[in-house]
Design a protein around this motif. Structure first.
Motif, PDB file in Angstrom:
ATOM      1  N   ILE A  14       3.495   3.519   1.164  1.00  0.00           N
ATOM      2  CA  ILE A  14       2.311   4.094   1.666  1.00  0.00           C
ATOM      3  C   ILE A  14       2.866   5.377   2.897  1.00  0.00           C
ATOM      4  N   SER A  15       2.258   6.489   2.744  1.00  0.00           N
ATOM      5  CA  SER A  15       2.535   7.493   3.511  1.00  0.00           C
ATOM      6  C   SER A  15       1.200   8.243   3.995  1.00  0.00           C
ATOM      7  N   ASP A  16       1.665   9.305   4.881  1.00  0.00           N
ATOM      8  CA  ASP A  16       0.315  10.111   5.259  1.00  0.00           C
ATOM      9  C   ASP A  16      -0.797   9.333   5.862  1.00  0.00           C
ATOM     10  N   ILE A  17      -0.398   8.594   6.705  1.00  0.00           N
ATOM     11  CA  ILE A  17      -1.657   7.582   7.040  1.00  0.00           C
ATOM     12  C   ILE A  17      -2.411   8.329   8.351  1.00  0.00           C
ATOM     13  N   LYS A  18      -3.647   8.279   8.332  1.00  0.00           N
ATOM     14  CA  LYS A  18      -4.587   9.167   8.977  1.00  0.00           C
ATOM     15  C   LYS A  18      -5.669   8.270   9.387  1.00  0.00           C
ATOM     16  N   ASP A  19      -6.530   8.757  10.133  1.00  0.00           N
ATOM     17  CA  ASP A  19      -7.584   8.061  10.711  1.00  0.00           C
ATOM     18  C   ASP A  19      -8.877   7.712   9.489  1.00  0.00           C
ATOM     19  N   PHE A  20      -8.637   8.456   8.550  1.00  0.00           N
ATOM     20  CA  PHE A  20      -9.555   8.198   7.385  1.00  0.00           C
ATOM     21  C   PHE A  20      -9.107   8.262   6.096  1.00  0.00           C
ATOM     22  N   THR A  25       2.384   6.068  -3.097  1.00  0.00           N
ATOM     23  CA  THR A  25       3.204   6.503  -4.171  1.00  0.00           C
ATOM     24  C   THR A  25       3.451   5.347  -5.176  1.00  0.00           C
ATOM     25  N   SER A  26       2.858   5.527  -6.401  1.00  0.00           N
ATOM     26  CA  SER A  26       3.233   4.522  -7.321  1.00  0.00           C
ATOM     27  C   SER A  26       3.523   5.003  -8.445  1.00  0.00           C
ATOM     28  N   ASP A  27       4.663   4.514  -9.233  1.00  0.00           N
ATOM     29  CA  ASP A  27       4.916   5.062 -10.696  1.00  0.00           C
ATOM     30  C   ASP A  27       5.012   6.546 -10.691  1.00  0.00           C
ATOM     31  N   GLY A  28       5.538   7.053  -9.572  1.00  0.00           N
ATOM     32  CA  GLY A  28       5.801   8.635  -9.550  1.00  0.00           C
ATOM     33  C   GLY A  28       4.652   9.434  -9.337  1.00  0.00           C
ATOM     34  N   ASN A  29       3.291   8.795  -8.995  1.00  0.00           N
ATOM     35  CA  ASN A  29       2.157   9.304  -8.779  1.00  0.00           C
ATOM     36  C   ASN A  29       1.619   9.190  -7.441  1.00  0.00           C
ATOM     37  N   ASP A  30       0.977   9.982  -6.804  1.00  0.00           N
ATOM     38  CA  ASP A  30       0.284   9.981  -5.458  1.00  0.00           C
ATOM     39  C   ASP A  30      -1.162   9.668  -5.474  1.00  0.00           C
ATOM     40  N   TYR A  31      -1.439   8.569  -4.937  1.00  0.00           N
ATOM     41  CA  TYR A  31      -2.978   8.219  -4.777  1.00  0.00           C
ATOM     42  C   TYR A  31      -3.662   8.326  -3.671  1.00  0.00           C
ATOM     43  N   ALA A  32      -4.554   8.874  -3.097  1.00  0.00           N
ATOM     44  CA  ALA A  32      -5.395   9.056  -1.818  1.00  0.00           C
ATOM     45  C   ALA A  32      -6.378   7.939  -1.912  1.00  0.00           C
ATOM     46  N   LYS A  40     -11.691   0.880   9.364  1.00  0.00           N
ATOM     47  CA  LYS A  40     -10.272   0.730   9.046  1.00  0.00           C
ATOM     48  C   LYS A  40     -10.063  -0.398   8.141  1.00  0.00           C
ATOM     49  N   PRO A  41      -9.258  -0.366   6.933  1.00  0.00           N
ATOM     50  CA  PRO A  41      -8.955  -1.408   6.096  1.00  0.00           C
ATOM     51  C   PRO A  41      -8.142  -2.760   6.833  1.00  0.00           C
ATOM     52  N   GLU A  42      -8.313  -3.758   6.604  1.00  0.00           N
ATOM     53  CA  GLU A  42      -7.683  -5.057   7.153  1.00  0.00           C
ATOM     54  C   GLU A  42      -6.154  -4.689   6.903  1.00  0.00           C
ATOM     55  N   GLY A  43      -5.348  -4.843   7.808  1.00  0.00           N
ATOM     56  CA  GLY A  43      -3.793  -4.665   7.611  1.00  0.00           C
ATOM     57  C   GLY A  43      -3.359  -3.256   7.551  1.00  0.00           C
ATOM     58  N   LEU A  44      -4.121  -2.205   7.773  1.00  0.00           N
ATOM     59  CA  LEU A  44      -3.642  -0.819   8.122  1.00  0.00           C
ATOM     60  C   LEU A  44      -2.937  -0.685   9.195  1.00  0.00           C
ATOM     61  N   ALA A  45      -3.302  -1.123  10.319  1.00  0.00           N
ATOM     62  CA  ALA A  45      -2.689  -1.060  11.553  1.00  0.00           C
ATOM     63  C   ALA A  45      -1.473  -1.781  11.459  1.00  0.00           C
ATOM     64  N   GLU A  46      -0.766  -2.547  10.662  1.00  0.00           N
ATOM     65  CA  GLU A  46       0.336  -3.255  10.687  1.00  0.00           C
ATOM     66  C   GLU A  46       1.303  -2.636  10.069  1.00  0.00           C
ATOM     67  N   VAL A  47       0.911  -1.614   8.976  1.00  0.00           N
ATOM     68  CA  VAL A  47       2.066  -0.838   8.190  1.00  0.00           C
ATOM     69  C   VAL A  47       2.296   0.447   8.771  1.00  0.00           C
ATOM     70  N   LYS A  48       3.512   1.095   8.306  1.00  0.00           N
ATOM     71  CA  LYS A  48       3.903   2.343   8.556  1.00  0.00           C
ATOM     72  C   LYS A  48       4.151   3.208   7.460  1.00  0.00           C
ATOM     73  N   ASP A  49       4.565   4.595   7.667  1.00  0.00           N
ATOM     74  CA  ASP A  49       4.878   5.278   6.402  1.00  0.00           C
ATOM     75  C   ASP A  49       6.240   4.790   6.080  1.00  0.00           C
ATOM     76  N   GLY A  50       6.218   4.746   4.719  1.00  0.00           N
ATOM     77  CA  GLY A  50       7.384   4.375   4.013  1.00  0.00           C
ATOM     78  C   GLY A  50       7.319   2.913   3.820  1.00  0.00           C
ATOM     79  N   ASP A  51       6.484   2.263   4.313  1.00  0.00           N
ATOM     80  CA  ASP A  51       6.501   0.709   3.862  1.00  0.00           C
ATOM     81  C   ASP A  51       6.028   0.362   2.488  1.00  0.00           C
ATOM     82  N   LYS A  52       6.292  -0.669   1.782  1.00  0.00           N
ATOM     83  CA  LYS A  52       5.891  -1.044   0.463  1.00  0.00           C
ATOM     84  C   LYS A  52       4.773  -1.731   0.738  1.00  0.00           C
ATOM     85  N   VAL A  53       3.747  -1.407   0.136  1.00  0.00           N
ATOM     86  CA  VAL A  53       2.455  -2.139   0.449  1.00  0.00           C
ATOM     87  C   VAL A  53       1.727  -2.436  -0.710  1.00  0.00           C
TER      88      VAL A  53
END
Length: 87
Positions: A14-20, A25-32, A40-53
């Motif tokens: 996970i990266s680029d976490i914003k308010d919306f 990044t999975s298999d070399g592709n970025d998915y927004a 906000k989705p359940e659990g989003l507040a508990e992760v940070k940029d760079g975490d595997k989710v």
């Protein structure tokens, strides 16, 4: 009749976490993944940029097209990036 949306999962970094939105990044592709600012989705507040989710969502996501669906949850994971569907 009750119809349930099919849930899918994607595991990645996970990266680029914003308010919306956030990016996975999975298999070399970025998915927004986007969501309503007040839902906000359940659990989003508990992760940070760079975490595997693992993201659980309904709808469709692509490296090219905009996300159309709902993010159900975001959970910290250990393991390889992948994408799968479940019924």
């Amino acid at each position: 009749m009750l119809f349930r949306s099919k849930e899918s999962t994607m595991t990645g970094t996970i990266s680029d976490i914003k308010d919306f939105m956030f990016t996975i990044t999975s298999d070399g592709n970025d998915y927004a993944f986007t969501f309503d600012n007040d839902k906000k989705p359940e659990g989003l507040a508990e992760v940070k940029d760079g975490d595997k989710v693992t993201v659980t969502y309904t709808g469709t996501v692509s490296a090219v097209d905009a996300f159309s669906g709902t993010v159900v949850s975001v959970k910290a994971q250990i393991g390889r990036a992948s994408c799968r569907e479940r019924v």
